[in-house]
Write a protein that holds these residues in place. Structure first.
Motif, PDB file in Angstrom:
ATOM      1  N   TYR A 192     -34.876 -12.781 -31.004  1.00  0.00           N
ATOM      2  CA  TYR A 192     -33.674 -12.220 -31.626  1.00  0.00           C
ATOM      3  C   TYR A 192     -33.315 -12.968 -32.915  1.00  0.00           C
ATOM      4  N   SER A 193     -33.450 -14.303 -32.910  1.00  0.00           N
ATOM      5  CA  SER A 193     -33.119 -15.088 -34.112  1.00  0.00           C
ATOM      6  C   SER A 193     -34.050 -14.761 -35.264  1.00  0.00           C
ATOM      7  N   ASP A 194     -35.286 -14.330 -34.951  1.00  0.00           N
ATOM      8  CA  ASP A 194     -36.246 -13.928 -35.983  1.00  0.00           C
ATOM      9  C   ASP A 194     -36.084 -12.460 -36.360  1.00  0.00           C
ATOM     10  N   GLN A 195     -35.092 -11.780 -35.771  1.00  0.00           N
ATOM     11  CA  GLN A 195     -34.795 -10.368 -36.046  1.00  0.00           C
ATOM     12  C   GLN A 195     -35.989  -9.461 -35.714  1.00  0.00           C
ATOM     13  N   LYS A 196     -36.636  -9.737 -34.600  1.00  0.00           N
ATOM     14  CA  LYS A 196     -37.740  -8.907 -34.122  1.00  0.00           C
ATOM     15  C   LYS A 196     -37.314  -8.141 -32.878  1.00  0.00           C
ATOM     16  N   ASP A 197     -38.052  -7.080 -32.557  1.00  0.00           N
ATOM     17  CA  ASP A 197     -37.747  -6.245 -31.389  1.00  0.00           C
ATOM     18  C   ASP A 197     -38.259  -6.899 -30.117  1.00  0.00           C
ATOM     19  N   ILE A 198     -37.480  -6.731 -29.058  1.00  0.00           N
ATOM     20  CA  ILE A 198     -37.833  -7.298 -27.757  1.00  0.00           C
ATOM     21  C   ILE A 198     -38.487  -6.205 -26.909  1.00  0.00           C
ATOM     22  N   SER A 199     -39.517  -6.594 -26.216  1.00  0.00           N
ATOM     23  CA  SER A 199     -40.243  -5.626 -25.378  1.00  0.00           C
ATOM     24  C   SER A 199     -39.347  -5.078 -24.273  1.00  0.00           C
ATOM     25  N   ASN A 200     -39.538  -3.812 -23.932  1.00  0.00           N
ATOM     26  CA  ASN A 200     -38.757  -3.188 -22.860  1.00  0.00           C
ATOM     27  C   ASN A 200     -39.181  -3.675 -21.477  1.00  0.00           C
ATOM     28  N   ASP A 201     -40.308  -4.380 -21.415  1.00  0.00           N
ATOM     29  CA  ASP A 201     -40.792  -4.890 -20.130  1.00  0.00           C
ATOM     30  C   ASP A 201     -40.020  -6.124 -19.669  1.00  0.00           C
ATOM     31  N   VAL A 202     -39.236  -6.717 -20.562  1.00  0.00           N
ATOM     32  CA  VAL A 202     -38.468  -7.909 -20.214  1.00  0.00           C
ATOM     33  C   VAL A 202     -37.340  -7.523 -19.255  1.00  0.00           C
ATOM     34  N   SER A 203     -37.165  -8.321 -18.201  1.00  0.00           N
ATOM     35  CA  SER A 203     -36.096  -8.043 -17.226  1.00  0.00           C
ATOM     36  C   SER A 203     -35.685  -9.343 -16.555  1.00  0.00           C
ATOM     37  N   VAL A 204     -34.582  -9.923 -17.010  1.00  0.00           N
ATOM     38  CA  VAL A 204     -34.062 -11.184 -16.478  1.00  0.00           C
ATOM     39  C   VAL A 204     -32.988 -10.882 -15.434  1.00  0.00           C
ATOM     40  N   THR A 205     -33.177 -11.422 -14.254  1.00  0.00           N
ATOM     41  CA  THR A 205     -32.227 -11.216 -13.159  1.00  0.00           C
ATOM     42  C   THR A 205     -31.345 -12.447 -13.006  1.00  0.00           C
ATOM     43  N   THR A 206     -30.063 -12.246 -12.848  1.00  0.00           N
ATOM     44  CA  THR A 206     -29.111 -13.356 -12.678  1.00  0.00           C
ATOM     45  C   THR A 206     -28.358 -13.195 -11.370  1.00  0.00           C
ATOM     46  N   THR A 207     -27.812 -14.304 -10.885  1.00  0.00           N
ATOM     47  CA  THR A 207     -26.982 -14.292  -9.680  1.00  0.00           C
ATOM     48  C   THR A 207     -25.610 -14.861 -10.021  1.00  0.00           C
ATOM     49  N   GLU A 208     -24.565 -14.314  -9.444  1.00  0.00           N
ATOM     50  CA  GLU A 208     -23.178 -14.766  -9.602  1.00  0.00           C
ATOM     51  C   GLU A 208     -22.586 -14.461 -10.977  1.00  0.00           C
ATOM     52  N   LEU A 209     -23.400 -14.056 -11.926  1.00  0.00           N
ATOM     53  CA  LEU A 209     -22.882 -13.730 -13.261  1.00  0.00           C
ATOM     54  C   LEU A 209     -22.584 -12.239 -13.338  1.00  0.00           C
ATOM     55  N   SER A 210     -21.370 -11.916 -13.800  1.00  0.00           N
ATOM     56  CA  SER A 210     -20.978 -10.522 -13.960  1.00  0.00           C
ATOM     57  C   SER A 210     -21.429 -10.000 -15.317  1.00  0.00           C
ATOM     58  N   ASN A 211     -21.301  -8.682 -15.505  1.00  0.00           N
ATOM     59  CA  ASN A 211     -21.621  -8.118 -16.821  1.00  0.00           C
ATOM     60  C   ASN A 211     -20.723  -8.707 -17.901  1.00  0.00           C
ATOM     61  N   LEU A 212     -19.479  -9.078 -17.527  1.00  0.00           N
ATOM     62  CA  LEU A 212     -18.562  -9.686 -18.498  1.00  0.00           C
ATOM     63  C   LEU A 212     -19.125 -11.009 -19.008  1.00  0.00           C
ATOM     64  N   ASP A 213     -19.739 -11.809 -18.109  1.00  0.00           N
ATOM     65  CA  ASP A 213     -20.367 -13.071 -18.532  1.00  0.00           C
ATOM     66  C   ASP A 213     -21.503 -12.819 -19.516  1.00  0.00           C
ATOM     67  N   LEU A 214     -22.290 -11.766 -19.227  1.00  0.00           N
ATOM     68  CA  LEU A 214     -23.407 -11.444 -20.116  1.00  0.00           C
ATOM     69  C   LEU A 214     -22.910 -10.954 -21.471  1.00  0.00           C
ATOM     70  N   TYR A 215     -21.797 -10.172 -21.458  1.00  0.00           N
ATOM     71  CA  TYR A 215     -21.214  -9.728 -22.725  1.00  0.00           C
ATOM     72  C   TYR A 215     -20.771 -10.929 -23.566  1.00  0.00           C
TER      73      TYR A 215
END
Length: 275
Positions: A192-215
């Motif tokens: 992201y810092s290099d302003q490049k596109d991220i692959s759609n295959d990426v999928s990071v799973t989190t626990t205890e974090l809400s969508n608000l935390d991710l926002y």
């Protein structure tokens, strides 16, 4: 004490000794004619003082004479003029009159001056060309070195900035995702810092974090780098986190700063002190 002061001290010391000697000689001849000690002392100081006054008068008169007549300047010019000609070109003065010597000297002087004037223009372009070429090469070399140094500094500054963001990411997610996903998330931040596109295959799973935390995390990263608009950070969050795959990108963008003081991850400035 510098050299000039030492010379003055030595000069006046010798003058005083000479005046004292004159005083002693005067006193000797006076005592030879009279046994008056007091008179002899008066004669001694009087003669010494008179000798010193005479010395001062000679110095003053000599300085004025030299200044008015320019004698020193005349001697200097004469010495310089006599050294103009080489020893091989000296004229046999025994066979020439004074007028002939003067004429020959003038002729040789004019000939040398003409040769010097004629030789200078022919050499000047060559010297000037060499100097310009050398200066031009040095200038190009200096510019290359400057560009290289500036690029190194720029790359280091960029890397230092990225390192701070990655350390912030690790601290915020270390307790809420596994090691593999944390590595993937850090790599996504770098992309992201290099302003490049991220692959759609990426999928990071989190626990205890809400969508608000991710926002909030997304807002903090966007505000730190400021490399693009908020649409890009919304796309980043949607592409990276599994819990946001089904959320509309526009919705993510509109909720980035919701309840900035709530949640595990809050709205904050990313700084080096947080490492």
């Amino acid at each position: 004490m510098n050299r000039k002061n030492r010379d003055y001290v030595l000069q006046y010391f010798l003058v005083i000794i000479a005046c004292v000697i004159v005083g002693f000689i005067s006193r000797y001849f006076y005592r030879k004619e009279s046994n008056d000690d007091f008179g002899g002392t008066i004669i001694f100081w009087g003669a010494a003082g008179f000798a010193f006054v005479i010395y001062l008068l000679i110095i003053v008169l000599l300085d004025e004479f030299l200044e008015k007549t320019n004698f020193v300047e005349w001697v200097r010019k004469k010495v310089v003029k006599e050294n103009v000609f080489d020893s091989e070109e000296l004229i046999d003065c025994n066979n020439l009159s004074k007028n002939e010597i003067t004429e020959v000297s003038k002729a040789e002087s004019q000939t040398k001056e003409k040769e010097i004037v004629e030789s200078v223009p022919s050499k000047e372009p060559e010297i000037s060309s060499e100097v310009k070429s050398k200066d031009g090469n040095e200038s190009i070399k200096d510019l290359k070195e400057i560009r290289t140094q500036q690029q190194i500094l720029l790359d280091k500054k960029k890397q230092d900035k990225l390192d701070i963001a990655l350390e912030y990411t690790r601290k915020k997610f270390a307790l809420y995702t596994n090691d593999e996903d944390l590595i993937i998330l850090c790599e996504a931040v770098k992309i992201y810092s290099d302003q490049k596109d991220i692959s759609n295959d990426v999928s990071v799973t989190t626990t205890e974090l809400s969508n608000l935390d991710l926002y909030h995390f997304g807002w903090n990263i966007w505000n730190y780098f400021k490399v693009s608009n908020q649409d890009s950070i919304a796309k980043f969050l949607k592409s990276v986190f599994a819990s946001l795959k089904d959320v509309e990108q526009g919705s993510i963008k509109s909720h980035l700063r919701d309840d900035d003081k709530k949640g595990i991850i809050k709205i904050e400035e990313i700084t080096k002190e947080q490492e």
